[in-house]
Design a protein around this motif. Structure first.
Motif, short mmCIF file in Angstrom:
data_model
loop_
_atom_site.label_atom_id
_atom_site.label_comp_id
_atom_site.label_asym_id
_atom_site.label_seq_id
_atom_site.Cartn_x
_atom_site.Cartn_y
_atom_site.Cartn_z
N TYR A 1 0.83 -1.21 0.00
CA TYR A 1 0.00 0.00 0.00
C TYR A 1 0.86 1.26 0.00
O TYR A 1 0.47 2.29 -0.56
N GLN A 2 2.03 1.19 0.61
CA GLN A 2 2.94 2.32 0.55
C GLN A 2 3.32 2.62 -0.90
O GLN A 2 3.34 3.78 -1.33
N HIS A 3 3.61 1.57 -1.66
CA HIS A 3 3.91 1.75 -3.08
C HIS A 3 2.71 2.30 -3.83
O HIS A 3 2.84 3.16 -4.71
N GLU A 4 1.54 1.81 -3.46
CA GLU A 4 0.31 2.30 -4.10
C GLU A 4 0.11 3.78 -3.82
O GLU A 4 -0.25 4.57 -4.70
N ILE A 5 0.33 4.18 -2.58
CA ILE A 5 0.21 5.60 -2.21
C ILE A 5 1.21 6.44 -3.01
O ILE A 5 0.87 7.50 -3.54
N ALA A 6 2.45 5.95 -3.11
CA ALA A 6 3.48 6.68 -3.85
C ALA A 6 3.09 6.81 -5.32
O ALA A 6 3.28 7.88 -5.93
N ARG A 7 2.56 5.76 -5.91
CA ARG A 7 2.14 5.82 -7.31
C ARG A 7 1.01 6.82 -7.51
O ARG A 7 0.98 7.56 -8.49
N CYS A 8 0.07 6.83 -6.58
CA CYS A 8 -1.04 7.77 -6.68
C CYS A 8 -0.56 9.21 -6.55
O CYS A 8 -1.00 10.09 -7.31
N LEU A 9 0.34 9.46 -5.62
CA LEU A 9 0.88 10.80 -5.46
C LEU A 9 1.64 11.22 -6.72
O LEU A 9 1.53 12.37 -7.18
N ALA A 10 2.40 10.28 -7.29
CA ALA A 10 3.14 10.58 -8.52
C ALA A 10 2.18 10.91 -9.66
O ALA A 10 2.41 11.84 -10.43
N LYS A 11 1.11 10.16 -9.74
CA LYS A 11 0.11 10.39 -10.79
C LYS A 11 -0.49 11.79 -10.65
O LYS A 11 -0.65 12.52 -11.63
N GLY A 12 -0.81 12.18 -9.41
CA GLY A 12 -1.35 13.51 -9.17
C GLY A 12 -0.38 14.59 -9.58
O GLY A 12 -0.76 15.59 -10.20
N PHE A 13 0.90 14.39 -9.27
CA PHE A 13 1.91 15.38 -9.62
C PHE A 13 2.06 15.50 -11.12
O PHE A 13 2.16 16.60 -11.68
N VAL A 14 2.12 14.35 -11.80
CA VAL A 14 2.31 14.37 -13.24
C VAL A 14 1.12 15.04 -13.92
O VAL A 14 1.28 15.81 -14.87
N GLU A 15 -0.08 14.75 -13.44
CA GLU A 15 -1.28 15.40 -13.98
C GLU A 15 -1.17 16.91 -13.84
O GLU A 15 -1.56 17.67 -14.72
N TYR A 16 -0.63 17.35 -12.72
CA TYR A 16 -0.46 18.79 -12.47
C TYR A 16 0.61 19.38 -13.39
O TYR A 16 0.44 20.47 -13.96
N LEU A 17 1.73 18.68 -13.57
CA LEU A 17 2.88 19.22 -14.28
C LEU A 17 2.77 19.14 -15.80
O LEU A 17 3.44 19.89 -16.50
N LYS A 18 1.92 18.27 -16.31
CA LYS A 18 1.91 18.02 -17.77
C LYS A 18 1.15 19.08 -18.56
O LYS A 18 0.99 18.94 -19.77
N ARG A 19 0.71 20.15 -17.93
CA ARG A 19 -0.01 21.18 -18.66
C ARG A 19 0.89 21.85 -19.70
O ARG A 19 2.09 21.94 -19.52
#
Length: 229
Positions: free
Chosen positions: A211-229
């Motif tokens: 679940y720690q890895h899952e949390i990290a992946r979700c946080l990364a996904k949120g960041f990438v969604e933010y940065l890819k504009r």
């Protein structure tokens, strides 16, 4: 036969990995700062007899770093790489000298009641914008500050949505609060309380490496969604 909860976790992890790899050729050029809260003598919330908040936030920060570095163009800076004391002023110096595009501070929550559960995402408070004295320097400063605040909200929204995969229907919403670290950084920034150590269900997830890895992946996904504009 694979138990359904584990199977569900595997499937969601595959989906998240795919959603990250689709950005590997995107035009993303950014520096991200990850702040693993506490460290050294500053233990943070007690999770078990031997594990504290400082341990989990560091694990998550290192995992998140690895996830983000899978995306070409993203460089990651950590406020700490190991179990050491890093004071507020030192953290601020690292963050504000980083020329980063965004920052996230990782924490574990605790509540007075065991039924308190889920995750919270904090952003800096808008009420701390000065309002201006009419001087041009103050006006420019306030405009810059307001831009950071608006971008912090946008980042918080992305992170909030992505974490719902790990904690379904347990999102406690966006929170505006005068948190010292957030108030004194000069970039878009959020603070995430990743579950409650005082809740049995949340605690199991927080302690589980999967679940720690899952949390990290979700946080990364949120960041990438933010940065890819």
């Amino acid at each position: 036969m694979i138990p359904f909860p584990i199977l569900k976790l595997i499937i969601s992890s595959v989906i998240l990995c795919f959603s990250l790899t689709q950005y590997t050729h995107a035009e993303v050029r950014a520096v991200v700062v990850i702040d693993a809260a506490h460290g050294g003598k500053d233990l943070g919330v007690r999770i078990t007899e031997k594990i504290y908040e400082k341990d989990i936030t560091l694990n998550l920060a290192l995992m998140l770093q690895r996830e983000l570095q899978k995306v070409p163009g993203i460089n990651v800076i950590l406020t700490r790489h190991s179990d050491i004391d890093v004071g507020l002023e030192d953290r601020l110096k690292i963050i504000n000298n980083s020329s980063a595009s965004a920052m996230i501070s990782l924490h574990i929550n605790a509540g007075f009641y065991r039924d308190a559960k889920g995750f919270e995402v904090y952003f800096p408070g808008f009420r701390h914008v000065k309002g201006g004295s009419g001087e041009s320097a103050d006006i420019i400063s306030d405009m810059t500050r307001t831009k950071y605040l608006n971008e912090s909200v946008r980042l918080a929204q992305k992170v909030l949505r992505s974490l719902d995969t790990v904690f379904p229907k347990e999102g406690r919403g966006l929170r505006e609060a005068p948190i010292p670290l957030l108030e004194r950084v000069t970039l878009p920034a959020v603070l995430v309380e990743v579950g409650f150590a005082t809740n049995e269900g949340n605690r199991k997830k927080i302690l589980d490496p999967k679940y720690q890895h899952e949390i990290a992946r979700c946080l990364a996904k949120g960041f990438v969604e933010y940065l890819k504009r």
